[in-house]
Design a protein around this motif. Structure first.
Motif, PDB file in Angstrom:
ATOM      1  N   LEU A  18       0.840  -1.207   0.000  1.00 55.34           N
ATOM      2  CA  LEU A  18       0.000   0.000   0.000  1.00 55.34           C
ATOM      3  C   LEU A  18       0.876   1.259   0.000  1.00 55.34           C
ATOM      4  N   GLY A  19       1.850   1.261   0.919  1.00 55.46           N
ATOM      5  CA  GLY A  19       2.749   2.426   1.009  1.00 55.46           C
ATOM      6  C   GLY A  19       3.533   2.616  -0.271  1.00 55.46           C
ATOM      7  N   LEU A  20       4.104   1.515  -0.760  1.00 60.56           N
ATOM      8  CA  LEU A  20       4.905   1.602  -1.990  1.00 60.56           C
ATOM      9  C   LEU A  20       4.051   2.032  -3.176  1.00 60.56           C
ATOM     10  N   GLY A  21       2.817   1.520  -3.234  1.00 60.80           N
ATOM     11  CA  GLY A  21       1.904   1.880  -4.323  1.00 60.80           C
ATOM     12  C   GLY A  21       1.609   3.356  -4.330  1.00 60.80           C
ATOM     13  N   VAL A  22       1.311   3.878  -3.142  1.00 60.09           N
ATOM     14  CA  VAL A  22       0.998   5.314  -3.036  1.00 60.09           C
ATOM     15  C   VAL A  22       2.225   6.149  -3.421  1.00 60.09           C
ATOM     16  N   VAL A  23       3.396   5.753  -2.894  1.00 59.93           N
ATOM     17  CA  VAL A  23       4.618   6.511  -3.191  1.00 59.93           C
ATOM     18  C   VAL A  23       4.930   6.443  -4.690  1.00 59.93           C
ATOM     19  N   THR A  24       4.853   5.239  -5.261  1.00 59.34           N
ATOM     20  CA  THR A  24       5.179   5.095  -6.687  1.00 59.34           C
ATOM     21  C   THR A  24       4.215   5.895  -7.555  1.00 59.34           C
ATOM     22  N   GLY A  25       2.918   5.844  -7.205  1.00 59.14           N
ATOM     23  CA  GLY A  25       1.921   6.598  -7.962  1.00 59.14           C
ATOM     24  C   GLY A  25       2.229   8.086  -7.959  1.00 59.14           C
ATOM     25  N   HIS A  26       2.545   8.598  -6.769  1.00 56.99           N
ATOM     26  CA  HIS A  26       2.869  10.032  -6.647  1.00 56.99           C
ATOM     27  C   HIS A  26       4.158  10.366  -7.408  1.00 56.99           C
ATOM     28  N   MET A  27       5.163   9.477  -7.264  1.00 54.08           N
ATOM     29  CA  MET A  27       6.466   9.741  -7.912  1.00 54.08           C
ATOM     30  C   MET A  27       6.310   9.739  -9.431  1.00 54.08           C
ATOM     31  N   LEU A  28       5.539   8.777  -9.928  1.00 52.07           N
ATOM     32  CA  LEU A  28       5.356   8.693 -11.387  1.00 52.07           C
ATOM     33  C   LEU A  28       4.693   9.963 -11.910  1.00 52.07           C
ATOM     34  N   TRP A  29       3.645  10.410 -11.212  1.00 56.00           N
ATOM     35  CA  TRP A  29       2.945  11.633 -11.637  1.00 56.00           C
ATOM     36  C   TRP A  29       3.869  12.848 -11.578  1.00 56.00           C
ATOM     37  N   LYS A  30       4.747  12.841 -10.583  1.00 55.82           N
ATOM     38  CA  LYS A  30       5.662  13.976 -10.422  1.00 55.82           C
ATOM     39  C   LYS A  30       6.697  14.011 -11.539  1.00 55.82           C
ATOM     40  N   HIS A  31       7.140  12.834 -11.990  1.00 57.92           N
ATOM     41  CA  HIS A  31       8.264  12.785 -12.932  1.00 57.92           C
ATOM     42  C   HIS A  31       7.845  12.491 -14.364  1.00 57.92           C
ATOM     43  N   ILE A  32       6.559  12.428 -14.600  1.00 52.47           N
ATOM     44  CA  ILE A  32       6.102  12.060 -15.942  1.00 52.47           C
ATOM     45  C   ILE A  32       6.314  13.207 -16.938  1.00 52.47           C
ATOM     46  N   GLY A  33       6.476  14.397 -16.446  1.00 51.24           N
ATOM     47  CA  GLY A  33       6.722  15.551 -17.324  1.00 51.24           C
ATOM     48  C   GLY A  33       5.515  16.457 -17.432  1.00 51.24           C
ATOM     49  N   ALA A  34       5.787  17.770 -17.581  1.00 46.06           N
ATOM     50  CA  ALA A  34       4.710  18.764 -17.593  1.00 46.06           C
ATOM     51  C   ALA A  34       3.769  18.568 -18.771  1.00 46.06           C
ATOM     52  N   HIS A  35       4.337  18.212 -19.941  1.00 45.71           N
ATOM     53  CA  HIS A  35       3.482  18.081 -21.124  1.00 45.71           C
ATOM     54  C   HIS A  35       2.554  16.880 -21.024  1.00 45.71           C
ATOM     55  N   ALA A  36       3.084  15.762 -20.514  1.00 49.28           N
ATOM     56  CA  ALA A  36       2.239  14.566 -20.335  1.00 49.28           C
ATOM     57  C   ALA A  36       1.130  14.874 -19.337  1.00 49.28           C
ATOM     58  N   ARG A  37       1.510  15.552 -18.242  1.00 47.15           N
ATOM     59  CA  ARG A  37       0.490  15.914 -17.239  1.00 47.15           C
ATOM     60  C   ARG A  37      -0.565  16.811 -17.860  1.00 47.15           C
ATOM     61  N   PHE A  38      -0.113  17.765 -18.703  1.00 45.50           N
ATOM     62  CA  PHE A  38      -1.061  18.696 -19.329  1.00 45.50           C
ATOM     63  C   PHE A  38      -2.090  17.938 -20.177  1.00 45.50           C
ATOM     64  N   TRP A  39      -1.605  16.998 -20.987  1.00 45.27           N
ATOM     65  CA  TRP A  39      -2.523  16.270 -21.870  1.00 45.27           C
ATOM     66  C   TRP A  39      -3.479  15.382 -21.091  1.00 45.27           C
ATOM     67  N   ILE A  40      -2.957  14.765 -20.026  1.00 47.25           N
ATOM     68  CA  ILE A  40      -3.838  13.905 -19.215  1.00 47.25           C
ATOM     69  C   ILE A  40      -4.900  14.751 -18.500  1.00 47.25           C
ATOM     70  N   ARG A  41      -4.426  15.874 -17.930  1.00 46.01           N
ATOM     71  CA  ARG A  41      -5.390  16.765 -17.256  1.00 46.01           C
ATOM     72  C   ARG A  41      -6.430  17.277 -18.239  1.00 46.01           C
ATOM     73  N   SER A  42      -5.983  17.651 -19.446  1.00 45.30           N
ATOM     74  CA  SER A  42      -6.919  18.170 -20.453  1.00 45.30           C
ATOM     75  C   SER A  42      -7.927  17.104 -20.859  1.00 45.30           C
ATOM     76  N   ALA A  43      -7.426  15.865 -21.024  1.00 41.63           N
ATOM     77  CA  ALA A  43      -8.337  14.781 -21.417  1.00 41.63           C
ATOM     78  C   ALA A  43      -9.413  14.578 -20.362  1.00 41.63           C
ATOM     79  N   LEU A  44      -9.013  14.757 -19.094  1.00 44.36           N
ATOM     80  CA  LEU A  44     -10.002  14.585 -18.022  1.00 44.36           C
ATOM     81  C   LEU A  44     -10.913  15.808 -17.905  1.00 44.36           C
ATOM     82  N   HIS A  45     -10.338  16.986 -18.107  1.00 38.10           N
ATOM     83  CA  HIS A  45     -11.154  18.197 -18.009  1.00 38.10           C
ATOM     84  C   HIS A  45     -12.177  18.249 -19.146  1.00 38.10           C
ATOM     85  N   TYR A  46     -11.720  17.887 -20.350  1.00 37.85           N
ATOM     86  CA  TYR A  46     -12.641  17.863 -21.499  1.00 37.85           C
ATOM     87  C   TYR A  46     -13.214  16.454 -21.649  1.00 37.85           C
TER      88      TYR A  46
END
Lengths: 137, 258
Positions: free
Chosen positions: A92-120
């Protein structure tokens, strides 16, 4: 008062925002969103980022649990609980940490597209549905 | 032309981003731990966003659907128009939420709690000093009975092959629709037809043919019998009723079907 609002890296005046270039604004907004998506302290405007972090954490937790279950088979049954009980919390702990770390390091552009896909989301759903229909035909 | 449009679109999204950041600052308020207003996926903002987006989707879909129908657009164009309407709906929702943000915050943070507090205070005073704990249920019961009676007073939407025969008849209005009466009204209606007339007592009456099931008063006691669709072979289902209830009335002549 939220300490961030008083800190040197706190809110910028509107004038400063307007003087920023498009790229600077893009990365600034991403950093603000990321900071709040990874935190549970701040109230944030609806952002799909928190949903993604939750889903990623859940997926990693499931993956770690699956890996643990495979490994646990090699342990004698009487001693298995000694491994699986702390293993659950570890996954559980590792899953939460890995999930957060992946989102943090995935890159601003990838985050932007994912956020946009969810917003739209209506557009995303529409595109997915139409693509599915196309493949069905 | 394309360059101008490109610049306009860029300027639009840039302005939107600035407004998002400014609105974001105002969200960075301290979080009271007790009220639990923490950043969460199912926050007040998320729910508002979802509701407003749904409303905007309906608003935007209607003209696009009408346009597609009007110009008899080919498949590809109607698909593009559908996607465009979804995109515009989200843009509209963003704009609306930005405009009503302050009003929403004020409503949820101040007006609703204040209204709830006033309502609680008024209720406490009413119960303590004005005997509301008995008056309000009584008024509610009167209101409920009133609504019930108003609904039951309406004529039944049943189509019958005939509403009367040689030794039987239904109570109907001028338009020939079945009227619903209370038990005492039903008994009075039947006895008005003649000395040997009375309420239906439960025998078969194949002459009666309805297009749907309905209830009629039945003697003795306060109960109603169901008239099934088709030729009526006698009641199979009964319902216990009170004297204030209203049902259709079937009067029969004694010695006939009674």
């Amino acid at each position: 008062m939220n300490p961030w609002l008083k800190s040197p890296e706190g809110p910028l005046p509107e004038k400063v925002l307007r003087e920023m270039s498009d790229d600077e604004l893009f990365f600034y907004e991403d950093s603000l969103l990321l900071k709040n998506e990874l935190s549970t302290e701040f109230r944030i405007r609806a952002s799909g980022g928190r949903f993604v972090v939750f889903v990623l954490s859940a997926l990693f937790f499931a993956a770690y649990m699956a890996a643990m279950a495979v490994f646990a088979k090699s342990i004698p049954e009487q001693q298995r609980a000694l491994f699986t009980f702390p293993g659950f919390f570890l996954a559980l702990g590792l899953g939460v940490v890995t999930g957060h770390m992946l989102w943090k390091h995935i890159g601003a552009h990838a985050r932007f597209w994912i956020r946009s896909a969810l917003h739209y989301w209506p557009v995303t759903l529409y595109v997915v549905a139409m693509t599915a229909l196309l493949f069905k035909k | 032309m394309t360059v101008v449009w490109d610049q306009k679109v860029r300027a639009y999204f840039r302005e939107k981003r600035i407004q998002r950041i400014l609105s974001f600052y105002s969200r960075l308020q301290p979080v009271p731990r007790l009220t639990g207003r923490r950043a969460s996926m199912v926050s007040r903002d998320s729910i508002m966003q979802l509701i407003v987006t749904f409303i905007c989707l309906m608003i935007c879909a209607a003209p696009f659907a009408a346009l597609t129908k009007l110009i008899k657009a080919p498949m590809v164009i109607s698909l593009v128009l559908g996607g465009l309407s979804a995109f515009l709906a989200v843009e509209l929702a963003d704009w609306v939420l930005l405009k009503i943000r302050r009003a929403v915050d004020l409503t949820f943070d101040f007006i609703l709690p204040l209204l709830a507090a006033i309502l609680i205070a008024v209720t406490v005073v009413g119960v303590k000093y004005f005997n509301w704990s008995t008056v309000i249920p009584q008024r509610f019961e009167e209101w409920r009975a009133g609504v019930n009676e108003r609904l039951q007073r309406r004529p039944l939407a049943v189509r019958l092959r005939k509403t009367s025969g040689a030794d039987w008849m239904f109570a109907t209005n001028e338009a020939g629709q079945l009227t619903q009466l209370t038990l005492s009204e039903a008994e009075a209606f039947c006895s008005k037809q003649g000395l040997d007339w009375g309420l239906y007592a439960g025998t078969a009456q194949a002459e009666i043919s309805a297009d749907r099931a309905f209830y009629i008063w039945m003697t003795p006691g306060t109960r109603a019998a169901q008239v099934d669709p088709g030729a009526f072979k006698g009641p199979q289902v009964f319902v216990s009723s009170s004297a204030q209830d209203r049902h259709a009335v079937l009067c029969v002549r004694s010695g006939g079907t009674r």
